[in-house]
Design an enzyme around this catalytic site. Structure first.
Site, mmCIF file in Angstrom:
data_model
loop_
_atom_site.group_PDB
_atom_site.id
_atom_site.type_symbol
_atom_site.label_atom_id
_atom_site.label_comp_id
_atom_site.label_asym_id
_atom_site.label_seq_id
_atom_site.Cartn_x
_atom_site.Cartn_y
_atom_site.Cartn_z
ATOM 1 N N ASP A 151 0.841 -1.204 0.000
ATOM 2 C CA ASP A 151 0.000 0.000 0.000
ATOM 3 C C ASP A 151 0.873 1.248 0.000
ATOM 4 O O ASP A 151 1.963 1.242 -0.571
ATOM 5 C CB ASP A 151 -0.947 -0.054 1.224
ATOM 6 C CG ASP A 151 -2.258 0.659 0.960
ATOM 7 O OD1 ASP A 151 -2.245 1.887 0.800
ATOM 8 O OD2 ASP A 151 -3.310 -0.010 0.907
ATOM 9 N N HIS A 201 -3.587 6.304 3.216
ATOM 10 C CA HIS A 201 -4.382 5.139 2.820
ATOM 11 C C HIS A 201 -3.885 3.871 3.521
ATOM 12 O O HIS A 201 -4.654 3.135 4.128
ATOM 13 C CB HIS A 201 -4.310 5.011 1.295
ATOM 14 C CG HIS A 201 -5.197 3.960 0.708
ATOM 15 N ND1 HIS A 201 -4.791 2.652 0.544
ATOM 16 C CD2 HIS A 201 -6.463 4.023 0.224
ATOM 17 C CE1 HIS A 201 -5.772 1.964 -0.014
ATOM 18 N NE2 HIS A 201 -6.800 2.772 -0.219
ATOM 19 N N SER A 512 -11.047 -0.915 -0.399
ATOM 20 C CA SER A 512 -9.752 -0.782 0.277
ATOM 21 C C SER A 512 -9.854 -1.074 1.763
ATOM 22 O O SER A 512 -8.871 -1.459 2.384
ATOM 23 C CB SER A 512 -9.230 0.652 0.150
ATOM 24 O OG SER A 512 -8.685 0.882 -1.113
#
Ligand code: NAG
Ligand code: NAG
Ligand code: NAG
Ligand code: NAG
Ligand code: NAG
Ligand code: NAG
Length: 873
Positions: A151, A201, A512
């Site tokens: 990620d 994120h 996600s």
């Protein structure tokens, strides 16, 4: 010696904007050492490749080198597109794939919370939805399991993510493959530190797996005692490439991760993508790989995201949380319940603020869309109430700010709550009812004010879509009728950690979020059942068999199509506790032309006593996937209908002694529906004992995928028929235009695809070229060797190939190229093999092999011709 190599992407000499393909970069897969050893004196297959490239004078640059025997041996190279067919023909080269750019699934919303808020009621709502709370209660929290997160990196300094990096900490290791400044289109600058302080994120993803309990929000990660390694493949902004993802997958595998999780992807629909293939091989070696299904639900079916399309990986759909994390404001001056506003963090106001509404009419449609009147008082000490609608939120807020307004509440013009973008303003959404009430109090002259508790104001709003598949979650199936997504997990309105510099906590939505939830859940199962290869490989089936089917809507009706929910919402307690093993858990029926109607599955009782099971058919809703008016797939969310398949079972009841098993024969008769909308039907065979319920999922399509039109040849897009020739300024060429092909004076061809194609080609043809009437062709004479004949396609002669690709996704019905609304290819003066285009009058022939078509049969291609243009150097 001649070897024919499989070229995943054959020839390309042109700049283009075809989907996610990165020009001039290729993933080259090599035969492994053991198969080369006898023939070669080089130390490695890589050295042999580089030496061959040098011998042939092919310039190349190595972006990455892969050397994991049994999974992937090869390299990512920059090579001139004109040379790529020579590379593919080298001895030792097994396959060549173009590099694809890959994004984080579109971020749905992001709201920042802050520590100091009181413990929320139902804080662990996502754990309750999935039985994770029960697993935690048994003391199973992921201890001993290693999870690699691929990620944006992790802010491991976060106090609830272990506050440190390296052995002994929660984040035990990792690698930064790219550096902060990487955008997906510049040069990566790797280092050994995967710290994320700018994107967030990956830190949100990490908290879903690993946030420690004891925080002020009362939440915890699904597997908060698992160890995490962070493989950073994104910079602060932008996308990444699949060659970087392959590097990260292999490193995670080689570093002994039990589970790898990837909250990333891009539209594909094909299972052949290189990163998905590598991920799938890692699963075959006995590891778990979870990958996001994608956030493109708005574009409808046949849009599955890769690498989640990889055959054996667990592709994860999103289900909405039962609650929406929010804050409460306190009402003063009039007795009334608190007002919930959609923000994870309290609006920054210490004082009690008088209410001011920009309109006294709670039905106004364009509230504050223009400058507020001169009569407006100074709004700096007020909380300003404004109605949603007509113009953007930021326009309204700017008009209010122009009068001094600092704290704003936007009331909805529809029922419920949805995430909104307010720029840098301090503003949040409230419900339509609360807004109307505040406006009426203000209009009546009541002295009413609000305060915003800076701590202790956290509240959960019950979600109107609790437990339903999130609207953004991407629909499958794949073009070869594989079952994607595999399962669903909570991903809508998820509170988790953010980098300290970005607020420490926040609410985000997306597949996600559902993906790390599933990775954490896998860690709980591996801790409980062991990390053996058979358990890891069986995990997808276990989650599918024990999942809870999700309804299409909150009212009593059909279940949601399995094309978007997979087998259902994972139930981790059931997956760990079950004594019944069902396999296989997916019955892939294919389309009606390739129907596989009779299938079997096995039920095994691994418990210590006799169990009786009742078998029933539980249909899910059918979806019409194509809109016969537009020709495009129906936009999501797609309504379901009750035209179910008929399912016959060889037994409706089976009793199994301890250790015994039985095989059930299933016969599926697809619903009798018109194939014009390519309906997808699905459902379950439920296997219920007094103690537990399991299921086998099935999915099929009515019609023949081969009958689906690939190219949009209508004029609905521009008012001009497609494919269209664009002139050098990017306008549709109106009249026959002459191009010198030098500088920018180049035509390009614009086209749109309703459906994917396993093989796409653009050829140059003379202006008098006619597409052959296919039915007159003698099929048996047209044996066309795949990729070897630059001057004909399936027997149809052309002047030469301009571009050729395989496994191309469809376009969306968006109007812009950024959202995949169309594709273009520029004619830059050369054919794919580098030879020059001569002066003349031409057209471009686009050919697409239909899905499941035979590449040697002209009748399985769709061909489409542009208008004429002239080349004069
Ligand atoms: C590597 O080569 C050996 C020997 O030819 C073969 O058995 C093995 O399957 C190969 N592995 C891969 C991943 O190609
Ligand atoms: C927040 O406000 C709502 C609506 O008035 C109310 O139902 C809820 O109990 C409040 N929650 C808290 C934690 O105060
Ligand atoms: C609110 O009060 C706290 C404590 O005095 C202060 O730190 C903070 O800056 C104030 N916030 C605002 C928005 O005035
Ligand atoms: C469906 O049929 C097509 C055409 O034969 C085949 O390529 C594809 O692999 C099949 N899909 C499945 C899941 O069996
Ligand atoms: C391209 O086509 C548009 C529309 O016909 C025209 O206005 C424009 O001048 C053309 N550009 C060039 C460079 O010919
Ligand atoms: C295109 O051709 C038509 C006649 O066919 C003519 O009327 C028009 O002016 C031409 N347009 C351009 C931009 O040259």
């Amino acid at each position: 010696m001649f070897r024919s190599s499989r070229l995943s992407f054959l020839l390309l000499a042109l700049p283009y904007a075809l989907g996610r393909i990165v020009p001039g970069q290729y993933i080259v897969e090599l035969e492994n050492v053991s198969s080369l050893g006898a023939k070669r004196s080089y130390g490695s297959p890589h050295d042999a490749l580089y030496s061959d490239l040098q011998k042939r004078g092919i310039a190349y640059n190595v972006q990455a080198q892969y050397d994991t025997q049994g999974i992937f041996v090869g390299a990512s190279l920059s090579v001139s597109p004109e040379e790529i067919s020579s590379v593919a023909s080298l001895s030792g080269v097994k396959a060549v794939h173009p590099v694809h750019s890959v994004s984080q699934p579109k971020r749905i919303n992001a709201r920042v919370a802050k520590a100091g808020d009181a413990t929320l009621p139902d804080a662990e709502s996502t754990h309750i939805m999935t039985g994770v709370d029960k697993v935690h209660a048994q003391g199973i929290t992921g201890k001993g399991i290693k999870i690699g997160i691929i990620d944006t990196g992790i802010d491991y300094n976060h106090p609830y993510l272990g506050a440190g990096f390296g052995s002994g900490f929660k984040v035990i290791g990792g690698y930064d493959f790219v550096g902060d400044a990487y955008t997906g289109s510049n040069t990566p600058v790797p280092d050994s530190d995967p710290l994320d302080q700018c994107n967030g994120h990956g830190t949100h993803v990490a908290g879903i797996i690993g946030a420690n309990p004891g925080n002020d929000f009362g939440i915890s990660g699904v597997a908060y005692e698992a160890s995490i390694s962070s493989y950073r493949v994104f910079g602060c902004t932008g996308s990444t490439q699949d060659d970087v993802i392959i590097d990260a997958l292999l490193k995670g595998y080689n570093e002994g991760m039990h589970i790898l999780t990837l909250s990333l992807g891009g539209v594909d629909g094909w299972i052949e993508g290189a990163a998905g293939v590598v991920a799938s091989r890692i699963v075959d070696k006995g590891k778990v790989v979870t990958i996001a299904a994608g956030n493109e639900g708005a574009y409808g079916a046949w849009y599955a995201s890769s690498p989640g399309t990889g055959l054996d990986v667990i592709s994860v759909a999103s289900v909405d949380n039962t609650v929406i994390p929010a804050q409460n404001a306190t009402v003063h001056g009039v007795s009334h319940d608190p007002i919930s506003y959609l923000s994870a963090i309290a609006l920054p106001a210490n004082n009690t603020l008088a209410v001011y509404a920009t309109s006294k009419d709670a039905t106004v449609t364009d509230d504050a869309c223009s400058a507020l009147p001169d009569s407006t008082p100074d709004l700096s000490d007020k909380v300003v109430i404004v109605r949603r609608g007509t113009c953007s939120f930021v326009t309204k807020l700017a008009n209010i700010a122009a009068k001094g307004g600092k704290i704003m509440l936007i009331y909805n013009n529809v029922a419920g709550f949805s995430s909104i973008s307010v720029g840098d303003y301090h503003a949040a959404l409230i419900s339509a009812e609360d807004g109307a009430w505040l406006v009426s109090e203000f209009a009546s002259g009541a002295s009413i004010s609000l305060s915003f508790p800076q701590s202790g104001g956290a509240a959960n709003i019950p979600s109107a879509t609790a437990g339903l598949v999130s609207d953004f979650s991407t629909y499958g199936p794949t073009y070869d009728m594989n079952f994607k997504p595999a399962v669903a997990a909570p991903g809508g309105n998820i509170l988790s950690t953010l980098p300290l510099a970005l607020g420490a906590w926040g609410v985000e939505s997306g597949t996600s979020m559902a993906t790390p939830f599933t990775a954490g859940s896998a860690a709980l199962v591996l801790q409980a059942k062991g990390t053996g290869a058979d358990i890891a490989k069986g995990l997808r089936s276990l989650f599918q068999a024990t999942a809870a089917p999700v309804s299409a809507t909150t009212s009593d009706g059909d279940l949601q199509t399995l094309a978007v929910q997979g087998a259902g919402l994972i139930q981790v307690n059931a997956a760990i506790g079950t004594k019944t093993i069902v396999s296989p858990t997916q019955l892939l029926l294919n389309d009606t032309a390739h129907l596989n109607p009779i299938q079997t599955f096995k039920i095994q009782n691994t418990g210590s006593s006799t169990v009786s099971y009742k078998l029933t058919h539980v249909p899910a809703g059918t979806i019409a996937t194509f809109d016969t008016t537009t020709g495009f797939p129906v936009d999501g969310p797609i309504g379901v209908t009750s035209s179910h398949a008929t399912v016959l079972l060889s037994q409706s009841q089976v009793t199994l002694r301890a250790g015994a098993s039985a095989t059930i024969i299933v016969t599926v008769i697809p619903p009798s529906l018109s194939s014009s909308t390519l309906p997808v039907y699905s459902g379950y065979i439920r296997i219920a004992s007094s103690a537990e319920t399991q299921q086998v999922s099935y999915l099929g399509a009515v019609g023949n995928l081969k009958d689906r039109t690939v190219f949009d040849t209508t004029n609905k897009f521009f008012g001009f028929s497609l494919p269209a020739v664009l002139n050098s300024t990017g306008d549709v060429q109106q009249n026959v235009t002459t191009y010198s092909l030098s500088g920018d004076d180049q035509p390009s061809v614009l086209f749109r695809q309703f459906f994917g194609t396993p093989l796409f080609r653009a050829d140059l043809v003379s202006k008098d070229f006619k597409i052959p009437t296919l039915s007159h062709h003698k099929r048996d004479l047209l044996s066309w060797l795949f990729g070897t004949n630059a001057n004909s396609i399936a027997g149809v002669k052309t002047l030469g190939v301009l571009a050729e690709y395989d496994y191309i996704p469809r376009n969306s019905d968006a109007s812009d190229a950024a959202d995949n609304g169309y594709s273009t290819i520029v004619v830059d003066g050369t054919f794919a093999d580098g030879s020059k285009i001569k002066d003349g009058s031409y057209k471009i022939l686009l050919s697409a092999l239909r899905v499941s078509g035979n590449p040697n049969l002209i009748t399985d291609y769709e061909m489409s011709l542009t208008s004429e243009f002239i080349v004069k150097h």
